[in-house]
Design an enzyme around this catalytic site. Structure first.
Site, mmCIF file in Angstrom:
data_model
loop_
_atom_site.group_PDB
_atom_site.id
_atom_site.type_symbol
_atom_site.label_atom_id
_atom_site.label_comp_id
_atom_site.label_asym_id
_atom_site.label_seq_id
_atom_site.Cartn_x
_atom_site.Cartn_y
_atom_site.Cartn_z
ATOM 1 N N CYS A 104 -0.567 -5.683 -1.871
ATOM 2 C CA CYS A 104 -0.947 -5.639 -0.548
ATOM 3 C C CYS A 104 -1.775 -6.590 -0.318
ATOM 4 C CB CYS A 104 -1.967 -4.349 -0.426
ATOM 5 S SG CYS A 104 -2.893 -4.453 1.316
ATOM 6 N N CYS A 107 -5.433 -6.083 1.425
ATOM 7 C CA CYS A 107 -6.717 -5.224 0.805
ATOM 8 C C CYS A 107 -6.088 -4.553 -0.452
ATOM 9 C CB CYS A 107 -7.166 -4.327 1.764
ATOM 10 S SG CYS A 107 -6.034 -3.673 2.841
ATOM 11 N N SER A 108 -5.862 -3.326 -0.211
ATOM 12 C CA SER A 108 -5.369 -2.810 -1.491
ATOM 13 C C SER A 108 -4.642 -1.394 -1.122
ATOM 14 C CB SER A 108 -6.757 -2.202 -2.173
ATOM 15 O OG SER A 108 -7.679 -1.415 -1.601
ATOM 16 N N CYS A 109 -3.832 -1.415 -0.250
ATOM 17 C CA CYS A 109 -3.160 -0.267 0.375
ATOM 18 C C CYS A 109 -2.131 0.217 -0.726
ATOM 19 C CB CYS A 109 -2.122 -0.693 1.471
ATOM 20 S SG CYS A 109 -3.169 -1.098 2.892
HETATM 21 FE FE FE Z 1 -4.046 -3.065 2.521
#
Ligand code: FE
Length: 196
Positions: A104, A107-109
């Site tokens: 991602c 961000c951190s999906c």
């Molecule tokens: Fe994300």
């Protein structure tokens, strides 16, 4: 247009969890080491174990695999894995000549219902930027040296779509049960930074 709007939610949630954790520790209600162990369990065990069951089912059941590749959200829900951060799943299949890698970039999906909590490196700026610019170099750092003729496809997860890699079934696993196969599947193989 990629939608990472959920980013505001986790950060707020993170703050609230931190506040709660501090309070509980301060009051002597929880042991910080026990909390770490709990997080570790979700990162490494409970979460990825679900993904492992999905992968193993796809290996042993061609009709399930077909459904999984066509509509991953529904096929994963068949096994009971649903919920936050897993609403729009896409499964990408590794082949001997194609390797898939998930990142991602913003961000951190991450697909929580099948992989649990993302590892720290997945959320790190170097991984997020370099996975796209130099996927082969990143994979080499994870110990995965792919031949030059293997095509690497990088998938950028967002709030709209969460990707899961379907690894190739390992050679020599023909006689294993579905349960044994599921235990072979690692978190890193389902993110694409490892092969089985
Ligand atoms: Fe994300």
């Amino acid at each position: 247009m990629e939608d990472h709007n959920h980013q505001t939610l986790p950060s707020d949630l993170t703050l609230r969890v931190k506040a709660l954790e501090s309070l509980l520790v301060e009051k002597g209600l929880v042991d910080p080491a026990a909390l770490d162990a709990l997080v570790d369990t979700y990162e490494h065990k409970i979460g990825p174990r679900n993904g492992g069951r999905v992968v193993a089912r796809a290996w042993v059941d061609p009709a399930y695999k077909k459904r999984l590749l066509q509509d991953a959200t529904a096929a994963i829900a068949e096994l009971g894995y649903t919920g936050a951060q897993g609403e729009h799943m896409v499964v990408v299949e590794n082949e001997s000549s194609v390797h898939n890698l998930v990142v991602c970039t913003l961000c951190s999906c991450y697909p929580w219902p099948v992989l649990g909590l993302p590892p720290v490196w997945y959320k790190s700026a170097p991984y997020r930027s370099r996975a796209v610019i130099d996927p082969r170099g990143v994979l080499a750092e994870f110990g995965l040296e792919l031949p030059q003729d293997v095509e690497i496809r990088v998938w950028d997860s967002t709030a709209e779509i969460r990707y899961l890699v379907l690894p190739e079934r390992p050679a020599g696993s023909e006689k294993m049960t579905e349960q044994e196969l599921a235990a072979l599947v690692t978190r890193d193989a389902m993110i694409g930074v490892a092969r089985l």
